[in-house]
Design a protein around this motif. Structure first.
Motif, mmCIF file in Angstrom:
data_model
loop_
_atom_site.group_PDB
_atom_site.id
_atom_site.type_symbol
_atom_site.label_atom_id
_atom_site.label_comp_id
_atom_site.label_asym_id
_atom_site.label_seq_id
_atom_site.Cartn_x
_atom_site.Cartn_y
_atom_site.Cartn_z
ATOM 1 N N ASP A 1 2.735 -7.429 5.805
ATOM 2 C CA ASP A 1 2.029 -6.668 6.830
ATOM 3 C C ASP A 1 1.728 -5.276 6.296
ATOM 4 O O ASP A 1 2.644 -4.477 6.068
ATOM 5 C CB ASP A 1 2.878 -6.558 8.095
ATOM 6 N N ALA A 2 0.445 -4.981 6.104
ATOM 7 C CA ALA A 2 0.054 -3.698 5.524
ATOM 8 C C ALA A 2 0.372 -2.547 6.464
ATOM 9 O O ALA A 2 0.437 -2.707 7.685
ATOM 10 C CB ALA A 2 -1.435 -3.708 5.193
ATOM 11 N N ALA A 3 0.567 -1.368 5.878
ATOM 12 C CA ALA A 3 0.815 -0.160 6.657
ATOM 13 C C ALA A 3 -0.291 0.007 7.695
ATOM 14 O O ALA A 3 -1.478 -0.081 7.367
ATOM 15 C CB ALA A 3 0.874 1.048 5.744
ATOM 16 N N PRO A 4 0.053 0.251 8.960
ATOM 17 C CA PRO A 4 -0.970 0.372 10.007
ATOM 18 C C PRO A 4 -2.030 1.421 9.693
ATOM 19 O O PRO A 4 -3.193 1.266 10.099
ATOM 20 C CB PRO A 4 -0.147 0.745 11.244
ATOM 21 N N ALA A 5 -1.649 2.481 8.982
ATOM 22 C CA ALA A 5 -2.604 3.544 8.683
ATOM 23 C C ALA A 5 -3.788 3.044 7.868
ATOM 24 O O ALA A 5 -4.876 3.635 7.918
ATOM 25 C CB ALA A 5 -1.909 4.680 7.931
ATOM 26 N N VAL B 1 6.249 8.791 -1.083
ATOM 27 C CA VAL B 1 5.304 7.684 -0.911
ATOM 28 C C VAL B 1 5.645 6.914 0.354
ATOM 29 O O VAL B 1 6.754 7.023 0.889
ATOM 30 C CB VAL B 1 5.315 6.718 -2.119
ATOM 31 N N ALA B 2 4.690 6.111 0.823
ATOM 32 C CA ALA B 2 4.900 5.206 1.949
ATOM 33 C C ALA B 2 4.733 3.771 1.465
ATOM 34 O O ALA B 2 3.912 3.509 0.565
ATOM 35 C CB ALA B 2 3.890 5.492 3.062
ATOM 36 N N PRO B 3 5.492 2.818 2.007
ATOM 37 C CA PRO B 3 5.303 1.419 1.604
ATOM 38 C C PRO B 3 3.877 0.961 1.899
ATOM 39 O O PRO B 3 3.319 1.286 2.955
ATOM 40 C CB PRO B 3 6.308 0.659 2.466
ATOM 41 N N LEU B 4 3.302 0.221 0.965
ATOM 42 C CA LEU B 4 1.993 -0.371 1.201
ATOM 43 C C LEU B 4 2.075 -1.413 2.313
ATOM 44 O O LEU B 4 1.167 -1.528 3.139
ATOM 45 C CB LEU B 4 1.468 -1.014 -0.081
ATOM 46 N N GLY C 1 12.344 -5.448 0.895
ATOM 47 C CA GLY C 1 11.629 -5.777 2.120
ATOM 48 C C GLY C 1 10.263 -5.140 2.226
ATOM 49 O O GLY C 1 9.559 -5.352 3.215
ATOM 50 N N THR C 2 9.891 -4.364 1.211
ATOM 51 C CA THR C 2 8.567 -3.751 1.192
ATOM 52 C C THR C 2 7.796 -4.243 -0.021
ATOM 53 O O THR C 2 8.358 -4.773 -0.972
ATOM 54 C CB THR C 2 8.645 -2.211 1.153
ATOM 55 N N GLU C 3 6.479 -4.034 0.017
ATOM 56 C CA GLU C 3 5.602 -4.406 -1.093
ATOM 57 C C GLU C 3 4.715 -3.216 -1.432
ATOM 58 O O GLU C 3 3.995 -2.707 -0.572
ATOM 59 C CB GLU C 3 4.761 -5.592 -0.680
ATOM 60 N N GLY C 4 4.787 -2.762 -2.693
ATOM 61 C CA GLY C 4 3.926 -1.696 -3.147
ATOM 62 C C GLY C 4 4.174 -0.385 -2.421
ATOM 63 O O GLY C 4 5.145 -0.229 -1.663
ATOM 64 N N CYS C 5 3.282 0.575 -2.651
ATOM 65 C CA CYS C 5 3.366 1.859 -1.953
ATOM 66 C C CYS C 5 2.039 2.588 -2.135
ATOM 67 O O CYS C 5 1.175 2.167 -2.911
ATOM 68 C CB CYS C 5 4.525 2.706 -2.472
ATOM 69 N N PHE C 6 1.891 3.701 -1.416
ATOM 70 C CA PHE C 6 0.698 4.509 -1.590
ATOM 71 C C PHE C 6 0.994 5.954 -1.252
ATOM 72 O O PHE C 6 1.927 6.273 -0.513
ATOM 73 C CB PHE C 6 -0.479 3.976 -0.759
ATOM 74 N N ARG C 7 0.197 6.823 -1.828
ATOM 75 C CA ARG C 7 0.223 8.257 -1.535
ATOM 76 C C ARG C 7 -1.183 8.792 -1.732
ATOM 77 O O ARG C 7 -1.765 8.622 -2.793
ATOM 78 C CB ARG C 7 1.178 9.005 -2.463
ATOM 79 N N GLY C 8 -1.739 9.401 -0.717
ATOM 80 C CA GLY C 8 -3.106 9.892 -0.832
ATOM 81 C C GLY C 8 -4.053 8.754 -1.154
ATOM 82 O O GLY C 8 -4.115 7.757 -0.430
ATOM 83 N N ARG C 9 -4.770 8.873 -2.272
ATOM 84 C CA ARG C 9 -5.724 7.850 -2.686
ATOM 85 C C ARG C 9 -5.202 6.985 -3.822
ATOM 86 O O ARG C 9 -5.982 6.336 -4.521
ATOM 87 C CB ARG C 9 -7.036 8.516 -3.104
ATOM 88 N N VAL C 10 -3.903 6.958 -4.013
ATOM 89 C CA VAL C 10 -3.273 6.155 -5.074
ATOM 90 C C VAL C 10 -2.478 5.025 -4.442
ATOM 91 O O VAL C 10 -1.609 5.266 -3.593
ATOM 92 C CB VAL C 10 -2.361 7.015 -5.957
ATOM 93 N N ILE C 11 -2.771 3.781 -4.841
ATOM 94 C CA ILE C 11 -2.066 2.602 -4.344
ATOM 95 C C ILE C 11 -1.459 1.856 -5.519
ATOM 96 O O ILE C 11 -2.104 1.651 -6.554
ATOM 97 C CB ILE C 11 -3.019 1.658 -3.586
ATOM 98 N N GLY C 12 -0.207 1.435 -5.347
ATOM 99 C CA GLY C 12 0.450 0.566 -6.317
ATOM 100 C C GLY C 12 0.918 -0.704 -5.638
ATOM 101 O O GLY C 12 1.306 -0.684 -4.454
ATOM 102 N N SER C 13 0.891 -1.824 -6.359
ATOM 103 C CA SER C 13 1.267 -3.109 -5.779
ATOM 104 C C SER C 13 1.667 -4.080 -6.868
ATOM 105 O O SER C 13 1.200 -3.981 -8.009
ATOM 106 C CB SER C 13 0.089 -3.690 -4.979
#
Length: 236
Positions: free
Chosen positions: A138-142, A164-167, A179-191
């Motif tokens: 389930d992707a971050a609601p944002a 960072v926030a979990p993706l 329990g999380t997958e990936g993360c993101f900060r600003g315009r950078v996403i990792g997965s």
């Protein structure tokens, strides 16, 4: 409003080192969905012997084996182009080995910690068991993209720092291992998600394009949306 007056530059970083799982498909889907909206695009292949340009709009890193990953991290740190582009506001999507590289540190093939590029506040090491199989999360609601689907094949475990926030939150699969997958900060996403991630998740592709180009007109449903639903159903 979408700017169609200039060319969108999609930079595929180190395909000679980080292209194990067909992640170039991410570049192709971005180009297709941009051109369907009337935006001219250019895919720039930057090999590990080349300088990473600062002038790109979206930068993509894919998966790779342990030793190519170490070499890629060393050259990206020495070059500095990816870091400067991100600081200038460019969009970055880093997958699997690329995800670990853009963090603060990661483990080599003997589990020795090595420095990363430092785009994301994460630290990666090696888990006891390899994670292989389908992922539903389930992707971050944002982000507004609903559920993510992908395929993982890695032994990495990634700890997220406060920067960072979990993706996404995993329903099926391992992801970061907590329990999380990936993360993101600003315009950078990792997965960790292959498949590749953007052909499987066209809404996420549109998030990246929106960050790079501004508001996007919607596209009619296509094979990408059908693939997304099919893979979600198959993973159960």
């Amino acid at each position: 409003m979408t700017d169609t007056s200039s060319t969108l530059r999609i930079v595929w970083v180190y395909p000679d080192l980080l292209s194990t799982y067909g992640d170039q498909g991410n570049a192709l889907v971005l180009r297709r969905r941009a051109e369907q909206r009337g935006v001219c695009t250019e895919i720039v292949h930057v090999n590990s012997s080349d300088r990473v340009p600062r002038e790109g709009d979206i930068y993509l890193l894919g998966g790779g084996e342990d030793r190519p990953q170490v070499l890629a991290a060393h050259r990206l740190r020495a070059c500095g182009g990816l870091l400067r582009a991100a600081e200038d506001g460019a969009v970055v999507l880093a997958v699997c080995a690329g995800y670990q590289i853009v963090g603060e540190s990661f483990g080599d093939d003997e589990a020795n910690p090595l420095p990363g590029v430092g785009l994301l506040d994460i630290r990666s090491g090696r888990g006891q068991h390899r994670a292989v199989g389908e992922v539903v999360a389930d992707a971050a609601p944002a982000l507004g993209v609903g559920q993510l689907t992908g395929f993982e094949n890695h032994q990495g475990r990634t700890a997220l720092g406060p920067g960072v926030a979990p993706l996404a939150e995993t329903r099926v699969g391992v992801g970061n291992g907590d329990g999380t997958e990936g993360c993101f900060r600003g315009r950078v996403i990792g997965s960790y998600l292959h498949g590749p991630i953007l052909p499987r998740n066209p809404a996420l592709a549109d998030v990246l394009l929106g960050w790079a180009m501004g508001d996007l007109p919607p596209l009619p449903p296509s094979w990408s949306e059908r693939l997304h639903e099919e893979r979600l159903a198959a993973a159960g």
